[in-house]
Design an enzyme around this catalytic site. Sequence first.
Site, PDB file in Angstrom:
ATOM      1  N   LYS A   1       0.836  -1.218   0.000  1.00 53.73           N
ATOM      2  CA  LYS A   1       0.000   0.000   0.000  1.00 53.73           C
ATOM      3  C   LYS A   1       0.871   1.269   0.000  1.00 53.73           C
ATOM      4  O   LYS A   1       0.616   2.197  -0.752  1.00 53.73           O
ATOM      5  CB  LYS A   1      -0.924   0.045   1.235  1.00 53.73           C
ATOM      6  CG  LYS A   1      -1.906  -1.102   1.328  1.00 53.73           C
ATOM      7  CD  LYS A   1      -2.875  -0.916   2.489  1.00 53.73           C
ATOM      8  CE  LYS A   1      -2.233  -0.863   3.857  1.00 53.73           C
ATOM      9  NZ  LYS A   1      -1.510  -2.097   4.257  1.00 53.73           N
TER      10      LYS A   1
ATOM     11  N   ARG B   1      -9.221   1.156   8.926  1.00 53.60           N
ATOM     12  CA  ARG B   1      -8.791  -0.218   9.207  1.00 53.60           C
ATOM     13  C   ARG B   1      -9.876  -0.969   9.965  1.00 53.60           C
ATOM     14  O   ARG B   1      -9.684  -2.125  10.303  1.00 53.60           O
ATOM     15  CB  ARG B   1      -7.541  -0.178  10.077  1.00 53.60           C
ATOM     16  CG  ARG B   1      -6.255  -0.621   9.371  1.00 53.60           C
ATOM     17  CD  ARG B   1      -5.128  -0.368  10.338  1.00 53.60           C
ATOM     18  NE  ARG B   1      -3.916  -1.053  10.067  1.00 53.60           N
ATOM     19  CZ  ARG B   1      -2.826  -0.480   9.573  1.00 53.60           C
ATOM     20  NH1 ARG B   1      -2.830   0.764   9.183  1.00 53.60           N
ATOM     21  NH2 ARG B   1      -1.720  -1.180   9.466  1.00 53.60           N
TER      22      ARG B   1
ATOM     23  N   ARG C   1      11.730  -6.161   4.733  1.00 57.11           N
ATOM     24  CA  ARG C   1      11.372  -4.758   4.481  1.00 57.11           C
ATOM     25  C   ARG C   1      12.330  -3.786   5.185  1.00 57.11           C
ATOM     26  O   ARG C   1      12.581  -3.902   6.370  1.00 57.11           O
ATOM     27  CB  ARG C   1       9.941  -4.524   4.973  1.00 57.11           C
ATOM     28  CG  ARG C   1       9.462  -3.109   4.789  1.00 57.11           C
ATOM     29  CD  ARG C   1       7.981  -3.056   4.697  1.00 57.11           C
ATOM     30  NE  ARG C   1       7.330  -3.012   6.004  1.00 57.11           N
ATOM     31  CZ  ARG C   1       6.038  -2.771   6.161  1.00 57.11           C
ATOM     32  NH1 ARG C   1       5.265  -2.583   5.109  1.00 57.11           N
ATOM     33  NH2 ARG C   1       5.516  -2.736   7.355  1.00 57.11           N
TER      34      ARG C   1
ATOM     35  N   ARG D   1      11.637  -1.376  10.595  1.00 54.88           N
ATOM     36  CA  ARG D   1      10.618  -0.943  11.543  1.00 54.88           C
ATOM     37  C   ARG D   1      10.553  -1.918  12.711  1.00 54.88           C
ATOM     38  O   ARG D   1      10.537  -3.125  12.497  1.00 54.88           O
ATOM     39  CB  ARG D   1       9.260  -0.880  10.836  1.00 54.88           C
ATOM     40  CG  ARG D   1       8.985   0.457  10.208  1.00 54.88           C
ATOM     41  CD  ARG D   1       7.724   0.474   9.416  1.00 54.88           C
ATOM     42  NE  ARG D   1       6.559  -0.082  10.085  1.00 54.88           N
ATOM     43  CZ  ARG D   1       5.342  -0.092   9.557  1.00 54.88           C
ATOM     44  NH1 ARG D   1       5.140   0.428   8.364  1.00 54.88           N
ATOM     45  NH2 ARG D   1       4.333  -0.619  10.195  1.00 54.88           N
TER      46      ARG D   1
ATOM     47  N   ARG E   1      -0.001  -8.630  13.439  1.00 50.38           N
ATOM     48  CA  ARG E   1      -0.596  -7.603  12.576  1.00 50.38           C
ATOM     49  C   ARG E   1      -1.428  -8.239  11.461  1.00 50.38           C
ATOM     50  O   ARG E   1      -2.457  -7.708  11.068  1.00 50.38           O
ATOM     51  CB  ARG E   1       0.495  -6.688  12.010  1.00 50.38           C
ATOM     52  CG  ARG E   1       0.996  -5.717  13.079  1.00 50.38           C
ATOM     53  CD  ARG E   1       2.349  -5.135  12.750  1.00 50.38           C
ATOM     54  NE  ARG E   1       2.341  -4.395  11.534  1.00 50.38           N
ATOM     55  CZ  ARG E   1       3.383  -4.321  10.696  1.00 50.38           C
ATOM     56  NH1 ARG E   1       4.497  -4.959  10.957  1.00 50.38           N
ATOM     57  NH2 ARG E   1       3.298  -3.612   9.614  1.00 50.38           N
TER      58      ARG E   1
HETATM   59  P1  AMP Z   1       1.211   0.887   9.173  1.00 51.96           P
HETATM   60  O1  AMP Z   1       2.360   1.812   9.000  1.00 51.96           O
HETATM   61  O2  AMP Z   1       0.013   1.239   8.339  1.00 51.96           O
HETATM   62  O3  AMP Z   1       1.609  -0.564   9.035  1.00 51.96           O
HETATM   63  O4  AMP Z   1       0.706   1.063  10.695  1.00 51.96           O
HETATM   64  C1  AMP Z   1       1.566   0.766  11.787  1.00 51.96           C
HETATM   65  C2  AMP Z   1       0.738   0.619  13.045  1.00 51.96           C
HETATM   66  O5  AMP Z   1       0.052   1.856  13.345  1.00 51.96           O
HETATM   67  C3  AMP Z   1      -0.385  -0.421  12.983  1.00 51.96           C
HETATM   68  O6  AMP Z   1       0.084  -1.748  13.237  1.00 51.96           O
HETATM   69  C4  AMP Z   1      -1.323   0.089  14.089  1.00 51.96           C
HETATM   70  O7  AMP Z   1      -0.815  -0.212  15.363  1.00 51.96           O
HETATM   71  C5  AMP Z   1      -1.232   1.609  13.906  1.00 51.96           C
HETATM   72  N1  AMP Z   1      -2.253   2.093  12.942  1.00 51.96           N
HETATM   73  C6  AMP Z   1      -2.038   2.608  11.713  1.00 51.96           C
HETATM   74  N2  AMP Z   1      -3.192   2.945  11.127  1.00 51.96           N
HETATM   75  C7  AMP Z   1      -4.178   2.613  11.999  1.00 51.96           C
HETATM   76  C8  AMP Z   1      -5.594   2.684  11.963  1.00 51.96           C
HETATM   77  N3  AMP Z   1      -6.257   3.149  10.881  1.00 51.96           N
HETATM   78  N4  AMP Z   1      -6.289   2.264  13.053  1.00 51.96           N
HETATM   79  C9  AMP Z   1      -5.645   1.800  14.145  1.00 51.96           C
HETATM   80  N5  AMP Z   1      -4.311   1.677  14.236  1.00 51.96           N
HETATM   81  C10 AMP Z   1      -3.570   2.076  13.181  1.00 51.96           C
END
Ligand code: AMP
Length: 228
Positions: free
Chosen positions: A22, A97, A136, A169, A180
């Site tokens: 994404k 999400r 990654r 990360r 996740r």
């Molecule tokens: P990402 O960078 O999109 O993989 O997000 C990293 C982490 O941020 C996720 O594993 C969640 O803990 C938190 N996070 C990101 N977006 C959301 C969302 N829309 N709702 C809840 N938690 C989020």
Amino acid sequence: MRVDLRAYWHGIILIGAPGAGKGTQAVLLSKALGVIHISSGDLFRENISGGTPLGKLAKSYIDRGDLVPDDVTIGMVKDRLSQPDCAAGFILDGFPRTVPQADALAEVLESLNKRVTVAPYIRVRDTMLLERLTHRWTCRGCGAVFGAMSLPPRDGCKQDVCDGELYRRPDDNPETQRKRIEVYLKNTAPLIDYYRSKGLLEEISGEHTVEHVHRLMMDAIRKSVGLG
Ligand code: AMP
């Protein structure tokens, strides 16, 4: 005939599991369409680096691979969407999400007389997701992602003018990765039917090269504005 898709208002929601691509696709779409890319994960990480109260709250959830509670996340994204650089449209990566987040987004957009225009769903098999997350590397400067599909440059990021350091990360460790993906299947996968039932879902295979997936995305977006 080549149509300039920058002439359109785009409300694009990218759906896909962690590691589906994404973020990578959002960067390319943002350049191609001239609309802002908003990553809820990046917003949280900026708050964590800045030591804000929101960052402190979010960190414990992110470190465990859990979702940050809806009210906090919705408030943060609503604030971001109200900024002037979103007036031409946006590409949302990582939000919504959950179904309550999707409902909240629809409400905010309705109050602005706008709507989601298309929800591309990037489909990738679980085994490939884990493989990608394991390899990654992310740039601290511009957030570009390198990994199984594109080997990381040895001397740091070389995207455009960025020369940022590459890092892994902390939530890309094997235990959190699995969590996740589980959280995705339980809370986020229902959005596939949610947007399908509204006629907005465009299913795209994310198991091709970055460039090929980008072309599929652009075709889906053309279709969404009636040019497909
Ligand atoms: P990402 O960078 O999109 O993989 O997000 C990293 C982490 O941020 C996720 O594993 C969640 O803990 C938190 N996070 C990101 N977006 C959301 C969302 N829309 N709702 C809840 N938690 C989020």
